[in-house]
Write a protein that holds these residues in place. Structure first.
Motif, PDB file in Angstrom:
ATOM      1  N   LEU A 124       0.746  -1.171   0.123  1.00  9.87           N
ATOM      2  CA  LEU A 124       0.001   0.134   0.081  1.00  9.87           C
ATOM      3  C   LEU A 124       0.693   1.165   0.011  1.00  9.87           C
ATOM      4  CD1 LEU A 124      -3.017  -1.036   2.438  1.00  9.87           C
ATOM      5  CD2 LEU A 124      -2.551  -1.568   0.082  1.00  9.87           C
ATOM      6  N   LEU A 125       1.965   1.160   0.644  1.00  9.59           N
ATOM      7  CA  LEU A 125       2.949   2.393   0.817  1.00  9.59           C
ATOM      8  C   LEU A 125       3.405   2.677  -0.703  1.00  9.59           C
ATOM      9  CD1 LEU A 125       4.105   4.277   2.802  1.00  9.59           C
ATOM     10  CD2 LEU A 125       5.875   2.594   3.009  1.00  9.59           C
ATOM     11  N   LYS A 126       3.325   1.743  -1.787  1.00  8.04           N
ATOM     12  CA  LYS A 126       3.689   2.156  -3.055  1.00  8.04           C
ATOM     13  C   LYS A 126       3.114   3.425  -3.544  1.00  8.04           C
ATOM     14  CE  LYS A 126       5.232  -2.457  -4.073  1.00  8.04           C
ATOM     15  NZ  LYS A 126       5.130  -3.703  -4.783  1.00  8.04           N
ATOM     16  N   GLY A 127       1.899   3.535  -3.002  1.00 10.81           N
ATOM     17  CA  GLY A 127       1.007   4.701  -3.675  1.00 10.81           C
ATOM     18  C   GLY A 127       1.403   5.916  -3.011  1.00 10.81           C
ATOM     19  N   TRP A 128       2.387   6.223  -2.348  1.00 15.12           N
ATOM     20  CA  TRP A 128       2.676   7.484  -1.747  1.00 15.12           C
ATOM     21  C   TRP A 128       2.917   8.677  -2.595  1.00 15.12           C
ATOM     22  CZ3 TRP A 128       6.977  10.425  -3.595  1.00 15.12           C
ATOM     23  CH2 TRP A 128       8.032   9.620  -4.157  1.00 15.12           C
ATOM     24  N   ALA A 129       3.118   8.394  -3.902  1.00 10.50           N
ATOM     25  CA  ALA A 129       3.451   9.637  -4.870  1.00 10.50           C
ATOM     26  C   ALA A 129       1.780   9.969  -5.236  1.00 10.50           C
ATOM     27  CB  ALA A 129       4.194   9.199  -6.120  1.00 10.50           C
ATOM     28  N   ILE A 130       0.866   9.308  -5.272  1.00  7.21           N
ATOM     29  CA  ILE A 130      -0.385   9.430  -6.001  1.00  7.21           C
ATOM     30  C   ILE A 130      -0.997  10.824  -5.547  1.00  7.21           C
ATOM     31  CG2 ILE A 130      -2.876   8.996  -6.175  1.00  7.21           C
ATOM     32  CD1 ILE A 130      -1.932   5.866  -5.782  1.00  7.21           C
ATOM     33  N   PRO A 131      -0.979  11.261  -4.152  1.00  5.58           N
ATOM     34  CA  PRO A 131      -1.505  12.688  -3.913  1.00  5.58           C
ATOM     35  C   PRO A 131      -0.562  13.833  -4.299  1.00  5.58           C
ATOM     36  CG  PRO A 131      -0.967  11.694  -1.842  1.00  5.58           C
ATOM     37  CD  PRO A 131      -0.721  10.635  -3.203  1.00  5.58           C
ATOM     38  N   SER A 132       0.517  13.609  -4.928  1.00  2.94           N
ATOM     39  CA  SER A 132       1.485  14.603  -4.942  1.00  2.94           C
ATOM     40  C   SER A 132       1.343  15.501  -6.333  1.00  2.94           C
ATOM     41  CB  SER A 132       3.017  14.098  -5.095  1.00  2.94           C
ATOM     42  OG  SER A 132       3.154  13.293  -3.603  1.00  2.94           O
ATOM     43  N   ALA A 133       0.606  14.865  -7.075  1.00  2.06           N
ATOM     44  CA  ALA A 133       0.312  15.425  -8.709  1.00  2.06           C
ATOM     45  C   ALA A 133      -0.614  16.699  -8.560  1.00  2.06           C
ATOM     46  CB  ALA A 133       0.229  14.548  -9.397  1.00  2.06           C
ATOM     47  N   THR A 134      -0.442  17.362  -9.329  1.00  3.07           N
ATOM     48  CA  THR A 134      -1.581  18.822  -9.497  1.00  3.07           C
ATOM     49  C   THR A 134      -2.048  18.689 -11.317  1.00  3.07           C
ATOM     50  OG1 THR A 134      -0.533  20.214  -8.173  1.00  3.07           O
ATOM     51  CG2 THR A 134      -2.018  21.112  -9.675  1.00  3.07           C
ATOM     52  N   ASP A 135      -3.079  18.673 -11.482  1.00  4.75           N
ATOM     53  CA  ASP A 135      -3.592  18.441 -12.825  1.00  4.75           C
ATOM     54  C   ASP A 135      -3.901  19.911 -13.371  1.00  4.75           C
ATOM     55  OD1 ASP A 135      -5.687  18.511 -15.030  1.00  4.75           O
ATOM     56  OD2 ASP A 135      -5.626  16.264 -14.493  1.00  4.75           O
ATOM     57  N   ILE A 136      -2.969  20.391 -14.155  1.00  7.16           N
ATOM     58  CA  ILE A 136      -2.819  21.796 -14.587  1.00  7.16           C
ATOM     59  C   ILE A 136      -4.108  22.281 -15.270  1.00  7.16           C
ATOM     60  CG2 ILE A 136      -1.499  21.529 -16.548  1.00  7.16           C
ATOM     61  CD1 ILE A 136      -0.272  24.055 -16.112  1.00  7.16           C
ATOM     62  N   ALA A 137      -4.727  21.332 -15.926  1.00  8.75           N
ATOM     63  CA  ALA A 137      -6.013  21.766 -16.856  1.00  8.75           C
ATOM     64  C   ALA A 137      -7.130  21.945 -15.951  1.00  8.75           C
ATOM     65  CB  ALA A 137      -6.359  20.538 -18.019  1.00  8.75           C
ATOM     66  N   PHE A 138      -7.366  21.238 -15.187  1.00  9.00           N
ATOM     67  CA  PHE A 138      -8.451  21.209 -14.216  1.00  9.00           C
ATOM     68  C   PHE A 138      -8.319  22.593 -13.228  1.00  9.00           C
ATOM     69  CE2 PHE A 138     -10.431  16.741 -14.142  1.00  9.00           C
ATOM     70  CZ  PHE A 138     -11.556  17.130 -14.786  1.00  9.00           C
ATOM     71  N   ALA A 139      -7.082  22.614 -12.671  1.00 10.51           N
ATOM     72  CA  ALA A 139      -6.703  23.603 -11.788  1.00 10.51           C
ATOM     73  C   ALA A 139      -7.006  25.082 -12.264  1.00 10.51           C
ATOM     74  CB  ALA A 139      -5.434  23.602 -11.295  1.00 10.51           C
ATOM     75  N   LEU A 140      -6.243  25.121 -13.775  1.00  9.32           N
ATOM     76  CA  LEU A 140      -6.306  26.464 -14.398  1.00  9.32           C
ATOM     77  C   LEU A 140      -7.767  26.716 -14.682  1.00  9.32           C
ATOM     78  CD1 LEU A 140      -3.098  26.611 -16.050  1.00  9.32           C
ATOM     79  CD2 LEU A 140      -3.650  28.081 -14.376  1.00  9.32           C
ATOM     80  N   GLY A 141      -8.464  25.664 -15.083  1.00  6.80           N
ATOM     81  CA  GLY A 141      -9.894  25.863 -15.578  1.00  6.80           C
ATOM     82  C   GLY A 141     -10.852  26.321 -14.613  1.00  6.80           C
ATOM     83  N   VAL A 142     -10.591  25.873 -13.232  1.00  7.86           N
ATOM     84  CA  VAL A 142     -11.271  26.273 -11.996  1.00  7.86           C
ATOM     85  C   VAL A 142     -11.178  27.768 -11.932  1.00  7.86           C
ATOM     86  CG1 VAL A 142     -11.664  26.228  -9.717  1.00  7.86           C
ATOM     87  CG2 VAL A 142     -11.701  24.228 -10.837  1.00  7.86           C
ATOM     88  N   LEU A 143      -9.718  28.156 -12.060  1.00 13.28           N
ATOM     89  CA  LEU A 143      -9.085  29.481 -11.847  1.00 13.28           C
ATOM     90  C   LEU A 143      -9.986  30.506 -13.049  1.00 13.28           C
ATOM     91  CD1 LEU A 143      -7.280  30.984  -9.783  1.00 13.28           C
ATOM     92  CD2 LEU A 143      -5.542  30.767 -11.273  1.00 13.28           C
TER      93      LEU A 143
END
Length: 405
Positions: A124-143
């Motif tokens: 389960l620890l192998k998923g440590w990097a999953i919440p580290s990312a940012t989706d630029i398309a979604f984030a800028l879309g909300v902005l």
């Protein structure tokens, strides 16, 4: 206004890519929980074989999407990174320190939160990097939904953090999610890179030539044990920014422009449809979310991202390493930090790598989708409150900060 013109105007919107991506993800979840669920799974696992003589590449449809189609997305990311480093926002060291620090904090703290929930189980620890990312398309879309109230410097700050996040994700994939290295294939990777370098130095500008060598690079990377999509990033580094014979034409910028719509409206929606089909089962959302993996991911995105971005940004400004962009205050930085919790595309991608071949009683995608959704809502509501109001086409400062239009 004719329907064709309305469609054209929609796809011209800055937020159009994010909307199409969201619709694709929602459609996948609807199908995965309907009478079409078996058809959906059969489609994703449909075997597709490409064979030339004794050499063959055999994968399921979803693997072709994730390992093959997504290389175009990573290629575009590579083009954007190269342009930003050479002539864009990342070319000025003074401007990159703050978003770089924010991105580092925004990767470390969510990973730490996830690890706190899953440290007792190595799988389960192998998923440590999953919440580290940012989706630029979604984030800028909300902005973008907040319109002209958003200072340009704030958009640049968010985009810069997302770019550094992409760099971090690329390094994480290369270092932690590669296995079974083949030195023969890696030798072929080195040879193709040498060929691309020579082509660049000889000012070869025909994209077809780079594409042909790029396909060989992708195949070699696929067989090397390093994730094949990284071939896109490597290939992008050799696309010339300037055409010596025609200084007014930039092969890199032209290719980046041409690929943008393809990636936004074809590649990413197909990826989302293939990877976001969460089956909720009889237990429902509550029972799924009690598992440490989706819970750790969701909390990492919703809380870890803003805490990490804010903490490291404040540290940089407090100790004189960096300074806030002009016309941007800490309230606005906090709002952007919340939006950084929209992980989605890269989080789904890393999640697929982290738990490949593991028998799961959980679905990490639920934590990604729910955490990204909550982060987007919170970021929008907060920024809508703290950004200057628009009154009669002029900006009106809020009581706790000022804004110079």
């Amino acid at each position: 206004m004719h329907l064709r013109e309305k469609i054209r105007n929609f796809f011209a919107l800055d937020m159009a890519g994010g909307i199409v991506l969201a619709v694709s993800a929602i459609l996948a979840m609807i199908v995965a929980n309907s009478a079409l669920a078996d058809w959906y799974q059969h489609l994703l696992h449909l075997p597709i074989v490409v064979q030339v003589g004794s050499f063959e590449i055999a994968h399921s449809a979803v693997h072709w999407i994730n390992d093959g189609l997504m290389v175009i997305f990573f290629f575009l990311v590579g083009l954007e990174l190269k342009r930003e480093v050479l002539i864009g926002e990342l070319s000025d060291v003074k401007k990159i320190i703050l978003p770089a620090l924010g991105a580092v904090g925004g990767m470390l703290v969510p990973a730490l939160i996830y690890a706190l929930f899953n440290y007792q189980n190595p799988d389960l620890l192998k998923g440590w990097a999953i919440p580290s990312a940012t989706d630029i398309a979604f984030a800028l879309g909300v902005l973008t939904l907040l319109g002209k109230r958003v200072p340009l410097a704030l958009k640049v700050f968010l985009a810069s953090i997302a770019i550094f996040d992409d760099i971090g994700a690329i390094l994480v994939i290369a270092l932690f999610y590669s296995h079974g290295l083949s030195w023969t294939a890696l030798g072929m990777v080195a040879i193709t890179m040498l060929v691309l370098y020579v082509m660049n130095r000889m000012n070869v500008t025909r994209i077809t030539a780079y594409a042909l060598v790029g396909v060989i690079l992708w195949v070699a990377m696929l067989k090397s044990g390093i994730h094949a999509t990284l071939a896109g990033v490597i290939g992008a580094m050799f696309i010339p920014l300037v055409n010596d014979k025609n200084p007014d034409h930039s092969p890199l910028e032209t290719l980046e422009h041409d690929l943008h719509e393809t990636v936004s409206f074809v590649v990413l929606p197909i990826f989302a449809f293939a990877n976001a089909g969460i089956h909720f089962g009889s237990g429902g959302l509550a029972s799924q979310l009690t598992h440490s993996v989706p819970l750790g991911i969701a909390l990492g995105l919703v809380f870890g991202k803003p805490i990490g971005v804010m903490l490291f940004s404040w540290f940089g400004v407090k100790f004189g390493f960096a300074k806030l962009p002009k016309n941007v205050d800490w309230h606005q930085v906090l709002g952007v930090a919340m939006l950084c919790g929209i992980g989605f595309t890269m989080s789904l991608f890393i999640g697929g790598l982290a738990f490949a071949g593991i028998d799961k009683i959980f679905d990490e995608r639920l934590g990604i989708v729910l955490g990204s959704f909550i982060a987007g809502i919170l970021g929008y509501v907060y920024l809508n409150k703290v950004l200057p109001k628009v009154k009669n086409n002029t900006f009106e400062a809020s009581e706790d900060h000022t804004y110079i239009p």
